[in-house]
Enzyme design. Structure first.
Site, mmCIF file in Angstrom:
data_model
loop_
_atom_site.group_PDB
_atom_site.id
_atom_site.type_symbol
_atom_site.label_atom_id
_atom_site.label_comp_id
_atom_site.label_asym_id
_atom_site.label_seq_id
_atom_site.Cartn_x
_atom_site.Cartn_y
_atom_site.Cartn_z
ATOM 1 N N GLY A 95 4.857 0.883 1.362
ATOM 2 C CA GLY A 95 5.890 0.779 0.339
ATOM 3 C C GLY A 95 5.528 1.641 -0.836
ATOM 4 C CB SER A 150 -0.891 0.014 1.235
ATOM 5 O OG SER A 150 -0.108 0.367 2.352
ATOM 6 C CE LYS A 151 -1.642 6.016 -3.712
ATOM 7 N NZ LYS A 151 -3.091 5.861 -3.700
ATOM 8 N NE ARG A 152 -2.074 3.025 5.354
ATOM 9 C CZ ARG A 152 -2.093 1.752 5.727
ATOM 10 N NH1 ARG A 152 -1.278 1.327 6.659
ATOM 11 N NH2 ARG A 152 -2.924 0.888 5.177
#
Ligand code: GLU
Length: 498
Positions: free
Chosen positions: A259, A255-257
């Site tokens: 990686g 996810s953006k959070r």
């Protein structure tokens, strides 16, 4: 093998997700292996999510990886199945939905947003699954038609008959079973006249002649709705393959959070396109050999959907770095120079303009010859080479001392630097790096010193850094005048210490 037709059908959000690239790659390989067609379709029916320019970005990114679709609107040809953006196909969906309204598989729903919202809240409060309660299912078709014609706001829903088991075959998951009890009376046409994904995807895949639908595993629960739509329209299903999730280092969905999910970020970090393709192809599949470096053509030859795993695939940055390093190593110096130069112009403009472009290509190539075995990503270049572009900072004696190399006093350092100056002073233009090395080493041996005792201080004086290429290589790249200046400056610094 019969020619396959595959498609990638992203929604136009700006960045290209790494999972989209993998699906596009596998799609491309399936199509190319069998002499088929790889199509790109833009699923832009959710106008609120549309991002201006994402269409061009997508085309640019895919082209960089060599995954050029065979059909799509400009700049690709229309093979007669266009338009390829769903927002331009509204008339097609209108016609198809009439079929469903006429055969009773779909019905108009006049429920207000408020009613649906209250329904949802009540169901949530009661701990029930949130779904439509069938309120408009039984409106008399003539009355429904009158209300639609009068312009009453409405959506169109799929009429799902309960109590049926749906079975379909997935190329990766095998037999998949769903009960229609779990399927909602899905909206097919929204009140703004746009189709929902579930409706448009089935209509488009059918009309475009798609034979294989590859998509993320997260779409698996949507497939039963689509199968019901297909059945109601009397159309044949394509082969489904729900591809495994890509997981972050925490084994949760990337996810953006946790990686980097955007392909553009990897390009900006200086991964080479062919290395990324090679690595990404292996996220959930492998060609069952110990070999790991494959070109797109070689991957295409080996790829088989039947070998794709079901379990999620962990995105391992260390492995990707290793692979990228292998690709960098294998490039010719000229090729590496060209790639680096293009990369810096695109992503590190200041460094390119103020530093890199001030030196001759020949100078840079001599650096790259040294660096190509150590650089994992192009973004590392400025950090690996400061001493080639400016004077090293000599700030303490300690940086010269090294117990392991037996450099333990200022005198040790001084005599090493003096020897370096002498050797370099005596070098000639025609001397090769090998000859220079030999001459230096025999001089050290004659003086009864250990190699490290001399070479460590010389290397530090030339680079000012804990890590750098070796003393010989540095001297050869910096060449005589600059090397002498640096050694003399270090010597002067040491005299100031007394
Ligand atoms: N528009 C969907 C996406 O953004 C496509 C899913 C599919 O391929 O059916 O991933």
């Amino acid at each position: 093998m019969t020619p396959a037709k595959t498609r990638i059908a992203p929604s136009p959000t700006w960045f290209v997700h790494i999972g989209t690239l993998r699906t596009a790659l596998w799609d491309y390989m399936i199509a190319k292996k069998a002499g088929g067609i790889f199509t790109l379709r833009l699923e832009d029916t959710d106008q609120s999510r549309y991002v201006e320019g994402s269409y061009d970005n997508l085309a640019k990114v895919l082209a960089r990886f060599g995954l050029v679709p065979d059909e799509w609107p400009l700049p690709f040809p229309d093979l007669g199945n266009g338009p390829y953006a769903q927002s331009e196909r509204l008339d097609i969906y209108k016609k198809e939905i009439q079929t469903l309204l006429e055969n009773g598989s779909a019905y108009p729903c006049f429920c207000s947003a408020d009613r649906l919202e209250n329904l949802r809240k009540e169901q949530e409060a009661a701990g029930l699954p949130t779904r439509y309660d069938g309120h408009c299912r039984h409106i008399d078709p003539d009355e429904a038609r009158r209300r639609m014609d009068a312009g009453e706001p409405h959506t169109i829903r799929l009429r799902v008959e309960r109590g049926e088991t749906l079975v379909f075959h997935d190329a990766i998951r095998g037999r998949v079973e769903f009960s229609t009890n779990e399927v909602d009376d899905q909206i097919l046409i929204k009140s703004d006249g746009f189709p929902t994904y579930h409706f448009a995807v089935i209509v488009d895949d059918h009309l475009m002649g798609v034979t294989h639908v590859l998509r993320g595993e997260e779409w698996l629960p949507s497939t039963p709705k689509q199968i019901l739509v297909a059945r109601a329209l009397g159309i044949e299903l394509p082969e489904y393959a729900h591809v495994p999730l890509i997981l972050g280092p925490d084994r949760k969905k990337l996810s953006k959070r946790t990686g980097d999910t955007a392909v553009e970020q990897y390009l900006a970090a200086g991964y080479l396109e062919e290395a990324l393709i090679n690595y990404i192809a292996f996220l959930g599949w492998n060609p069952k050999t110990t070999e790991e470096i494959f070109s797109l053509e070689a991957l295409t030859e080996k790829f088989d959907l039947a070998d794709v795993q079901r379990a999620g695939a962990v995105f391992d940055r260390t492995k990707l770095d290793w692979m990228n390093g292998e690709y960098i190593k294998a490039l010719s110096v000229q090729d590496l120079y060209d790639r680096l130069s293009a990369y810096l112009q695109e992503y590190q403009r200041d460094f390119y303009e103020q530093t890199f472009s001030k030196k001759s290509p020949e100078y840079t190539r001599s650096i790259l010859k040294e660096l190509s075995t150590r650089m994992k990503r192009l973004e590392e270049y400025p950090g690996l080479t400061p001493f080639f572009y400016g004077e090293p900072e000599i700030s303490s004696v300690d940086m010269f001392l090294n117990a392991k190399m037996k450099v333990s006093s200022i005198d040790d350092v001084r005599s090493a630097l003096e020897m370096g100056i002498e050797i370099i002073n005596n070098s000639t233009q025609s001397e090769s790096l090998e000859q220079f090395k030999e001459r230096f080493l025999s001089h050290i041996a004659e003086a009864g010193r250990k190699n490290g005792q001399v070479l460590w201080p010389v290397r530090v004086a030339l680079s000012g850094a804990e890590h750098s290429p070796g003393a010989f290589e540095l001297a050869a790249i910096l060449w005589e005048t600059e090397s002498l200046t640096r050694l003399k400056r270090a010597l002067a610094f040491l005299s100031g210490m007394q």
